[in-house]
Write an enzyme that holds these catalytic residues in place. Structure first.
Site, PDB file in Angstrom:
ATOM      1  N   LYS A  11      69.474  25.295  38.071  1.00 38.43           N
ATOM      2  CA  LYS A  11      68.507  24.822  37.068  1.00 38.43           C
ATOM      3  C   LYS A  11      69.300  24.125  35.958  1.00 38.43           C
ATOM      4  O   LYS A  11      69.846  24.771  35.078  1.00 38.43           O
ATOM      5  CB  LYS A  11      67.749  26.031  36.517  1.00 38.43           C
ATOM      6  CG  LYS A  11      66.343  25.772  35.998  1.00 38.43           C
ATOM      7  CD  LYS A  11      66.187  24.723  34.944  1.00 38.43           C
ATOM      8  CE  LYS A  11      66.546  25.153  33.554  1.00 38.43           C
ATOM      9  NZ  LYS A  11      66.526  24.025  32.578  1.00 38.43           N
ATOM     10  N   GLU A  37      78.214  32.175  28.874  1.00 39.94           N
ATOM     11  CA  GLU A  37      79.112  31.400  28.008  1.00 39.94           C
ATOM     12  C   GLU A  37      78.229  30.783  26.943  1.00 39.94           C
ATOM     13  O   GLU A  37      77.302  30.036  27.254  1.00 39.94           O
ATOM     14  CB  GLU A  37      79.833  30.300  28.789  1.00 39.94           C
ATOM     15  CG  GLU A  37      80.873  30.789  29.756  1.00 39.94           C
ATOM     16  CD  GLU A  37      82.015  31.563  29.109  1.00 39.94           C
ATOM     17  OE1 GLU A  37      82.219  31.447  27.877  1.00 39.94           O
ATOM     18  OE2 GLU A  37      82.684  32.304  29.840  1.00 39.94           O
ATOM     19  N   CYS A  44      81.354  23.517  22.992  1.00 38.06           N
ATOM     20  CA  CYS A  44      81.391  24.887  22.464  1.00 38.06           C
ATOM     21  C   CYS A  44      82.803  25.237  22.008  1.00 38.06           C
ATOM     22  O   CYS A  44      82.993  26.196  21.260  1.00 38.06           O
ATOM     23  CB  CYS A  44      80.865  25.877  23.487  1.00 38.06           C
ATOM     24  SG  CYS A  44      81.513  25.635  25.116  1.00 38.06           S
ATOM     25  N   GLU A  97      76.756  27.978  14.528  1.00 32.39           N
ATOM     26  CA  GLU A  97      77.179  26.841  15.346  1.00 32.39           C
ATOM     27  C   GLU A  97      76.231  25.666  15.112  1.00 32.39           C
ATOM     28  O   GLU A  97      75.024  25.810  15.258  1.00 32.39           O
ATOM     29  CB  GLU A  97      77.176  27.218  16.829  1.00 32.39           C
ATOM     30  CG  GLU A  97      77.738  26.107  17.687  1.00 32.39           C
ATOM     31  CD  GLU A  97      77.784  26.454  19.162  1.00 32.39           C
ATOM     32  OE1 GLU A  97      76.772  26.941  19.688  1.00 32.39           O
ATOM     33  OE2 GLU A  97      78.831  26.234  19.783  1.00 32.39           O
TER      34      GLU A  97
HETATM   35  P1  ADP Z   1      71.175  24.221  24.439  1.00 37.38           P
HETATM   36  O1  ADP Z   1      71.064  24.444  22.972  1.00 37.38           O
HETATM   37  O2  ADP Z   1      72.544  23.907  24.947  1.00 37.38           O
HETATM   38  O3  ADP Z   1      70.115  23.330  24.995  1.00 37.38           O
HETATM   39  P2  ADP Z   1      69.788  26.398  25.690  1.00 37.38           P
HETATM   40  O4  ADP Z   1      70.227  27.813  25.718  1.00 37.38           O
HETATM   41  O5  ADP Z   1      68.482  26.079  25.080  1.00 37.38           O
HETATM   42  O6  ADP Z   1      70.981  25.656  24.997  1.00 37.38           O
HETATM   43  O7  ADP Z   1      69.783  25.773  27.141  1.00 37.38           O
HETATM   44  C1  ADP Z   1      70.755  26.029  28.132  1.00 37.38           C
HETATM   45  C2  ADP Z   1      70.075  26.137  29.476  1.00 37.38           C
HETATM   46  O8  ADP Z   1      69.233  27.308  29.455  1.00 37.38           O
HETATM   47  C3  ADP Z   1      69.152  24.970  29.811  1.00 37.38           C
HETATM   48  O9  ADP Z   1      69.214  24.705  31.204  1.00 37.38           O
HETATM   49  C4  ADP Z   1      67.790  25.509  29.435  1.00 37.38           C
HETATM   50  O10 ADP Z   1      66.732  24.893  30.132  1.00 37.38           O
HETATM   51  C5  ADP Z   1      67.915  26.951  29.846  1.00 37.38           C
HETATM   52  N1  ADP Z   1      66.983  27.847  29.171  1.00 37.38           N
HETATM   53  C6  ADP Z   1      66.421  27.698  27.941  1.00 37.38           C
HETATM   54  N2  ADP Z   1      65.608  28.726  27.666  1.00 37.38           N
HETATM   55  C7  ADP Z   1      65.631  29.551  28.741  1.00 37.38           C
HETATM   56  C8  ADP Z   1      64.997  30.794  29.072  1.00 37.38           C
HETATM   57  N3  ADP Z   1      64.156  31.380  28.235  1.00 37.38           N
HETATM   58  N4  ADP Z   1      65.286  31.354  30.267  1.00 37.38           N
HETATM   59  C9  ADP Z   1      66.146  30.761  31.125  1.00 37.38           C
HETATM   60  N5  ADP Z   1      66.756  29.601  30.874  1.00 37.38           N
HETATM   61  C10 ADP Z   1      66.506  28.988  29.709  1.00 37.38           C
END
Ligand code: ADP
Length: 478
Positions: A172, A247, A281, A380
């Site tokens: 994903k 991470e 990061c 951050e």
């Molecule tokens: P960033 O700020 O780098 O976008 P996120 O943590 O929002 O960080 O996103 C990192 C990944 O986690 C993306 O692929 C995002 O779609 C996914 N993601 C965001 N929210 C969720 C969730 N509730 N459960 C699983 N995956 C998620």
């Protein structure tokens, strides 16, 4: 424009919903349309990964080597084209995009070899006529959830070890960068890996991602992203005894001592703070500078900053590309405002820039007169915003460097072996850099942090095996 579909059970599958992938250097440029998986499709992808897992776990190591090696070869052969796609959708410079693609190719080749080196142990039993074998086996179907800032390297360093050690995958990727994820999937699909071994589902994390976290057939989740989402991953996985690896963020210090090579320190700070638009990061967002070199360092640093060319990621000569999207740009601007309100002095940059084409351009910002209690030094930002923290000596520098909830990377610029040795030993960080930028790592050694930056076994290199395998102890009576 044709739609790029999801890849489920060996087939490219369309869906009702699709999103446009927008170039942050030129928002009129649509990189492509990408299908969004629905709930049923996510379930089908997990069905496929589950059905394929026993067969893939038993597949020969030569076969796995051949697949991974071929995938690595194709990525490397197409690094120019794929690097252009990456820079177009993410906004890092073309040199950085091509470099990242090459890194992804090298990672696949490295883990091709690791498939062959998955050795176990033969241990004498404490009982007569028995022998004990310890071996490493696949974990099962693994969900891989990745962020937008390294849209091919991070997927590569999770997918390659997952497949090398016999796990099946549901991938994903981040919503903002489906292009690199799709291109990588296309290469994996054409390598001939059996149906169901590798699946791609694109779509919003809160829906698609959460379905994966909560599906009992997914035995492990490898996640890179924000600390808040990491907590959601941890909660869901620990609630059902699935393993997980996180991470997350960083607020990485670069300590500059008065005995450093000033030119090198300025270059380390410039690279660490602003390359890839500060969207790493491992970025050095806190520059902790010894008093007696503070003014000289700041003057030389500002001079270099003012020479940076900020512009279209794909144009030759650009040093810093755009911010990834409007949301991130708004966040950066908000932090610039917060810094000013907290009493830090904004010495240069921080403003939005107009360029020939509409994009999310921002001039790198430098705050001075800051301290660790300010939000700009605690949270951050993930953009081109750095702060200088003045300290009187190494003792204070050490204290400031460690005074953070994060612990990913930490750097020091010094010519003293003694100071460097102390910094290596006392840094509460997973990675320590001496006279080198806090960002920029090798692919065959462990990557990861301490405290709230990381959780679980390290990624990359030989240590990656700890997450992607489970240990079996077998007794044989002879
Ligand atoms: P960033 O700020 O780098 O976008 P996120 O943590 O929002 O960080 O996103 C990192 C990944 O986690 C993306 O692929 C995002 O779609 C996914 N993601 C965001 N929210 C969720 C969730 N509730 N459960 C699983 N995956 C998620």
């Amino acid at each position: 424009m044709s739609v790029h579909n999801n890849f489920i059970a060996g087939e490219w599958i369309g869906s009702g919903d699709q999103i446009a992938n927008i170039n942050p250097s030129d928002t009129n440029d649509i990189v492509g349309e990408y299908a969004q998986a629905d709930r049923d499709q996510v379930s089908q992808a997990v069905d496929a990964a589950y059905a394929a897992s026993a067969g893939w776990a038993q597949s020969g190591t030569q076969q796995r080597f051949d697949f991974l090696d071929a995938i690595g070869t194709e990525i490397l052969a197409r690094k120019q084209e794929l690097g252009t796609l990456l820079s177009r959708e993410e906004g890092k410079t073309l040199a950085e995009g091509i470099g990242e693609v090459a890194r992804a190719g090298q990672i696949f080749k490295y883990f091709a070899g690791e498939a062959l080196r998955n050795a176990g142990e033969l241990i004498p039993s404490v009982r007569p006529d028995l022998s004990v074998e310890v071996s490493r086996e696949a974990v099962g179907p693994i969900a891989i959830i990745t962020p937008w800032n390294f849209p091919i390297a991070i997927p590569a360093w999770k997918i390659a070890p997952a497949l090398a050690f016999g796990n099946t995958v549901v991938f994903k990727p981040a919503e903002l960068t489906p292009g690199s994820a799709w291109a990588l999937t296309d290469i994996i699909a054409r390598s001939g890996v059996p149906e169901g071994v590798f699946n791609l589902v694109m779509g919003p994390g809160a829906e698609i991602g959460e379905l994966l976290l909560n599906d009992h057939r997914i035995r492990a989740v490898s996640f890179t992203g924000s600390t808040d989402t990491g907590r959601i991953v941890a909660g869901a996985c620990s609630g059902r005894n699935a393993r997980y690896q996180l991470e997350m963020g960083g607020k990485n210090p670069l300590v500059v001592l008065n005995d450093c090579d000033l030119d090198n320190a300025v270059n380390c700070a410039l690279n660490g703070a602003f390359f890839s638009t500060g969207q790493r990061c491992t970025a050095s967002s806190r520059l902790i500078v010894e008093e007696s070199i503070h003014d000289a360092f700041v003057a030389a640093f500002v001079q270099k900053m003012e020479g940076l060319v900020i512009g279209d990621a794909l144009v030759e000569g650009t040093d810093i590309g755009p911010v990834v999207d409007q949301t991130q740009l708004n966040k950066n601007l908000e932090y610039v405002q917060i810094g000013k309100e907290e009493g830090a002095e904004l010495l240069t940059g921080g403003e939005v820039l107009e360029r020939e084409k509409p994009g999310f351009y921002q001039r790198p910002a430098l705050f001075i007169d800051t301290d660790n209690s300010m939000r700009i030094n605690m949270e951050e930002i993930f953009g081109p915003v750095a702060s200088v923290i003045k300290v009187s000596n190494l003792d204070e520098a050490m204290h400031r460097a460690n005074d953070t909830q994060f612990g990913l990377s930490a750097g020091i610029c010094t010519s003293s072996l003694r100071s460097a040795a102390r910094f290596k030993q006392e840094s509460q960080a997973g990675m320590v850099m001496i006279n080198a930028p806090t960002a920029g790592v090798d692919y065959h050694v462990p990557f990861g942090g301490t405290k709230e930056s990381s959780f679980g076994p390290r990624e990359q290199g030989g240590y990656a095996r700890d997450f992607y395998t489970t240990v079996k102890t077998a007794y044989t009576q002879t």
